[in-house]
Design an enzyme around this catalytic site. Structure first.
Site, PDB file in Angstrom:
ATOM      1  N   GLN A   1     -10.723 -11.598  -3.837  1.00  0.00           N
ATOM      2  CA  GLN A   1     -10.507 -10.405  -3.729  1.00  0.00           C
ATOM      3  C   GLN A   1      -8.974  -9.734  -4.535  1.00  0.00           C
ATOM      4  O   GLN A   1      -8.533  -8.729  -4.591  1.00  0.00           O
ATOM      5  CB  GLN A   1     -10.763  -9.488  -2.538  1.00  0.00           C
ATOM      6  CG  GLN A   1     -11.846  -9.575  -1.951  1.00  0.00           C
ATOM      7  CD  GLN A   1     -12.135  -9.020  -0.567  1.00  0.00           C
ATOM      8  OE1 GLN A   1     -12.314  -7.816  -0.060  1.00  0.00           O
ATOM      9  NE2 GLN A   1     -11.853 -10.120   0.262  1.00  0.00           N
TER      10      GLN A   1
ATOM     11  N   ALA B   1      -3.658 -19.077   7.607  1.00  0.00           N
ATOM     12  CA  ALA B   1      -4.517 -19.850   6.494  1.00  0.00           C
ATOM     13  C   ALA B   1      -3.794 -20.912   5.967  1.00  0.00           C
ATOM     14  O   ALA B   1      -4.625 -22.297   5.768  1.00  0.00           O
ATOM     15  CB  ALA B   1      -4.662 -18.786   5.231  1.00  0.00           C
TER      16      ALA B   1
ATOM     17  N   CYS C   1      -4.959  -1.006 -27.396  1.00  0.00           N
ATOM     18  CA  CYS C   1      -5.830  -1.839 -27.298  1.00  0.00           C
ATOM     19  C   CYS C   1      -5.839  -2.848 -28.682  1.00  0.00           C
ATOM     20  O   CYS C   1      -6.062  -2.261 -29.705  1.00  0.00           O
ATOM     21  CB  CYS C   1      -7.145  -1.469 -27.182  1.00  0.00           C
ATOM     22  SG  CYS C   1      -8.667  -2.583 -26.976  1.00  0.00           S
TER      23      CYS C   1
ATOM     24  N   HIS D   1     -11.953  -8.129  -8.201  1.00  0.00           N
ATOM     25  CA  HIS D   1     -11.380  -7.054  -7.971  1.00  0.00           C
ATOM     26  C   HIS D   1     -10.266  -6.848  -9.190  1.00  0.00           C
ATOM     27  O   HIS D   1      -9.178  -6.287  -9.170  1.00  0.00           O
ATOM     28  CB  HIS D   1     -10.341  -6.592  -6.677  1.00  0.00           C
ATOM     29  CG  HIS D   1     -11.327  -6.341  -5.651  1.00  0.00           C
ATOM     30  ND1 HIS D   1     -10.933  -6.455  -4.421  1.00  0.00           N
ATOM     31  CD2 HIS D   1     -12.585  -6.089  -5.718  1.00  0.00           C
ATOM     32  CE1 HIS D   1     -12.013  -6.219  -3.507  1.00  0.00           C
ATOM     33  NE2 HIS D   1     -13.067  -5.747  -4.275  1.00  0.00           N
TER      34      HIS D   1
ATOM     35  N   THR E   1      -9.436 -12.147   4.837  1.00  0.00           N
ATOM     36  CA  THR E   1      -9.792 -10.940   4.487  1.00  0.00           C
ATOM     37  C   THR E   1     -10.081 -10.041   5.766  1.00  0.00           C
ATOM     38  O   THR E   1     -10.742 -10.761   6.652  1.00  0.00           O
ATOM     39  CB  THR E   1     -10.797 -10.848   3.364  1.00  0.00           C
ATOM     40  OG1 THR E   1     -11.313  -9.707   3.228  1.00  0.00           O
ATOM     41  CG2 THR E   1     -12.048 -11.623   3.816  1.00  0.00           C
ATOM     42  N   SER E   2      -9.919  -8.716   5.743  1.00  0.00           N
ATOM     43  CA  SER E   2     -10.160  -7.860   7.150  1.00  0.00           C
ATOM     44  C   SER E   2     -11.451  -7.252   7.102  1.00  0.00           C
ATOM     45  O   SER E   2     -11.888  -6.790   8.015  1.00  0.00           O
ATOM     46  CB  SER E   2      -9.216  -6.548   6.642  1.00  0.00           C
ATOM     47  OG  SER E   2      -9.393  -5.753   5.828  1.00  0.00           O
TER      48      SER E   2
ATOM     49  N   ARG F   1       4.218  -5.310  -9.355  1.00  0.00           N
ATOM     50  CA  ARG F   1       3.460  -6.016  -8.532  1.00  0.00           C
ATOM     51  C   ARG F   1       3.268  -7.527  -9.325  1.00  0.00           C
ATOM     52  O   ARG F   1       3.349  -8.626  -9.121  1.00  0.00           O
ATOM     53  CB  ARG F   1       1.822  -5.931  -8.133  1.00  0.00           C
ATOM     54  CG  ARG F   1       2.063  -4.665  -6.911  1.00  0.00           C
ATOM     55  CD  ARG F   1       0.595  -4.335  -6.343  1.00  0.00           C
ATOM     56  NE  ARG F   1       0.019  -5.537  -5.752  1.00  0.00           N
ATOM     57  CZ  ARG F   1      -1.174  -5.538  -5.387  1.00  0.00           C
ATOM     58  NH1 ARG F   1      -1.857  -4.597  -5.682  1.00  0.00           N
ATOM     59  NH2 ARG F   1      -2.056  -6.553  -4.873  1.00  0.00           N
TER      60      ARG F   1
HETATM   61  P1  OAD Z   1      -6.182  -6.801   3.990  1.00  0.00           P
HETATM   62  O1  OAD Z   1      -4.813  -6.555   3.955  1.00  0.00           O
HETATM   63  O2  OAD Z   1      -7.247  -5.725   4.349  1.00  0.00           O
HETATM   64  O3  OAD Z   1      -6.569  -7.797   5.108  1.00  0.00           O
HETATM   65  C1  OAD Z   1      -5.924  -9.075   5.425  1.00  0.00           C
HETATM   66  C2  OAD Z   1      -6.479  -9.893   6.447  1.00  0.00           C
HETATM   67  O4  OAD Z   1      -5.703 -11.173   6.204  1.00  0.00           O
HETATM   68  C3  OAD Z   1      -6.146  -9.313   7.681  1.00  0.00           C
HETATM   69  O5  OAD Z   1      -7.428  -9.486   8.592  1.00  0.00           O
HETATM   70  C4  OAD Z   1      -5.198 -10.100   8.517  1.00  0.00           C
HETATM   71  O6  OAD Z   1      -5.404 -10.636   9.840  1.00  0.00           O
HETATM   72  C5  OAD Z   1      -5.391 -11.478   7.648  1.00  0.00           C
HETATM   73  N1  OAD Z   1      -4.147 -12.203   7.497  1.00  0.00           N
HETATM   74  C6  OAD Z   1      -2.875 -11.941   7.441  1.00  0.00           C
HETATM   75  N2  OAD Z   1      -1.871 -12.962   7.197  1.00  0.00           N
HETATM   76  C7  OAD Z   1      -2.793 -14.143   7.390  1.00  0.00           C
HETATM   77  C8  OAD Z   1      -2.378 -15.509   7.231  1.00  0.00           C
HETATM   78  N3  OAD Z   1      -1.286 -16.065   7.026  1.00  0.00           N
HETATM   79  N4  OAD Z   1      -3.562 -16.264   7.393  1.00  0.00           N
HETATM   80  C9  OAD Z   1      -4.837 -15.856   7.342  1.00  0.00           C
HETATM   81  N5  OAD Z   1      -5.264 -14.763   7.407  1.00  0.00           N
HETATM   82  C10 OAD Z   1      -4.059 -13.809   7.507  1.00  0.00           C
HETATM   83  O7  OAD Z   1      -6.742  -7.506   2.894  1.00  0.00           O
HETATM   84  P2  OAD Z   1      -8.145  -7.704   1.866  1.00  0.00           P
HETATM   85  O8  OAD Z   1      -9.082  -7.928   2.994  1.00  0.00           O
HETATM   86  O9  OAD Z   1      -8.207  -8.692   0.880  1.00  0.00           O
HETATM   87  O10 OAD Z   1      -8.606  -3.959  -3.098  1.00  0.00           O
HETATM   88  O11 OAD Z   1      -8.372  -6.205   1.286  1.00  0.00           O
HETATM   89  C11 OAD Z   1      -9.705  -6.052   0.478  1.00  0.00           C
HETATM   90  C12 OAD Z   1      -9.264  -5.306  -0.622  1.00  0.00           C
HETATM   91  O12 OAD Z   1      -8.521  -4.095  -0.220  1.00  0.00           O
HETATM   92  C13 OAD Z   1      -8.326  -5.702  -1.411  1.00  0.00           C
HETATM   93  O13 OAD Z   1      -8.883  -6.587  -2.535  1.00  0.00           O
HETATM   94  C14 OAD Z   1      -7.483  -4.394  -2.197  1.00  0.00           C
HETATM   95  C15 OAD Z   1      -7.705  -3.524  -1.095  1.00  0.00           C
HETATM   96  O14 OAD Z   1      -7.885  -2.309  -1.243  1.00  0.00           O
HETATM   97  C16 OAD Z   1      -8.379  -3.650  -4.361  1.00  0.00           C
HETATM   98  O15 OAD Z   1      -7.080  -3.608  -4.930  1.00  0.00           O
HETATM   99  C17 OAD Z   1      -9.481  -3.091  -5.138  1.00  0.00           C
END
Ligand code: OAD
Length: 246
Positions: free
Chosen positions: A102, A230, A147, A120, A187-188, A70
């Site tokens: 995040q 977005a 380290c 995160h 974010t979901s 990544r």
């Molecule tokens: P998710 O993958 O859970 O959610 C992404 C969201 O973005 C979804 O609701 C999609 O509908 C939306 N989405 C996708 N494409 C988009 C676009 N072009 N414009 C706007 N929205 C769009 O990601 P996060 O909510 O970020 O944690 O996930 C939260 C955390 O879960 C992450 O930070 C990660 C993961 O486990 C860690 O790594 C600790």
């Protein structure tokens, strides 16, 4: 946008989707991470295999390889219109502003955002499992790397795993308590504590706005939800916030 001085913005994987970084979850219930480690087929990783302290203890080589891939992939992506609009808002906004992401990619800072917290962690950093030192890191990070601070062979990716405490929660909660406007982007709403920020901000009197491709798990908590990509919604929102009021 009314009388707003203090803004808190939360971003998730959706803000980087149009840059070509895959999100984690979708309505189809996809809960694996897709990573291209070479030019062939992508590998799929289950979140629980790469994002928990147990996974790191059980199979450090796998976990390090996943984050190495990544980190390497960052070289092939660029900030999109949403990152750029948020950087424009940061530069122009005279009041308090805090962008909490995040995301572990570096696209917000590459776009120019300064008032930014990676709650995160960051792909381009390493964390010492012994002394907690965090340092910028590029390139591969093999298990057992030493380290620079304490010398222990204990560097790991600087990623907040499930079950670990996100960074800077004190600063984030203080900003939420003062916010007049809270905006959640891409974010979901599936992962706490970030998923609870909307209720915290709302309880403290902020107006709350969601910008997401689809309504999220927490949509009902927002005063307003705008659906769409977005890269379109965020520049329009920033124009609206920066428009001089008559
Ligand atoms: P998710 O993958 O859970 O959610 C992404 C969201 O973005 C979804 O609701 C999609 O509908 C939306 N989405 C996708 N494409 C988009 C676009 N072009 N414009 C706007 N929205 C769009 O990601 P996060 O909510 O970020 O944690 O996930 C939260 C955390 O879960 C992450 O930070 C990660 C993961 O486990 C860690 O790594 C600790």
């Amino acid at each position: 946008m009314g009388d707003i001085r203090n803004i808190v913005i939360l971003t998730g994987a959706g803000v980087s989707a149009e840059s070509g970084i895959p999100t984690f979850r979708s309505t189809a219930g996809v809960t694996y991470w897709e990573v291209y480690e070479d030019d062939l087929a992508p590998r799929h990783y289950r979140i629980e295999d790469v994002c928990t302290p147990q996974a790191l203890a059980n199979d450090p080589a796998l976990v390090h390889r996943f984050y190495d891939a990544r980190r390497a992939a960052l070289a092939g992506v660029r900030p999109n219109a949403a990152h750029r609009a948020l950087a424009r808002l940061d530069a122009a906004w005279p009041g308090e502003l805090l962008l909490v992401t995040q995301n572990v990619d570096d696209l917000h800072e590459r776009a120019g955002s300064r008032r930014l917290i990676h709650m995160h962690g960051e792909l381009r950093a390493a964390l010492c499992a012994i002394c907690d030192a965090r340092r910028p890191h590029d390139g591969a990070l093999p298990p057992g790397s030493a380290c620079g601070q304490c010398g222990a062979p204990a560097l790991r990716p600087d990623i907040v795993f499930f079950g670990e405490m996100p960074y800077a929660m004190d600063r984030i909660e203080a900003a939420l308590a003062r916010a007049d406007l809270f905006v959640s982007i891409g974010t979901s709403g599936a992962v706490y504590p970030a998923a609870g920020f909307v209720r915290m901000a709302s309880a403290c009197g902020a107006r709350t706005l969601e910008l997401n491709l689809e309504p999220s798990a927490g949509s009902d908590w927002f005063d307003e939800t705008r659906t769409g990509p977005a890269g379109t919604l965020v520049p329009a929102f920033v124009d609206e916030v920066l428009r001089p009021t008559a």
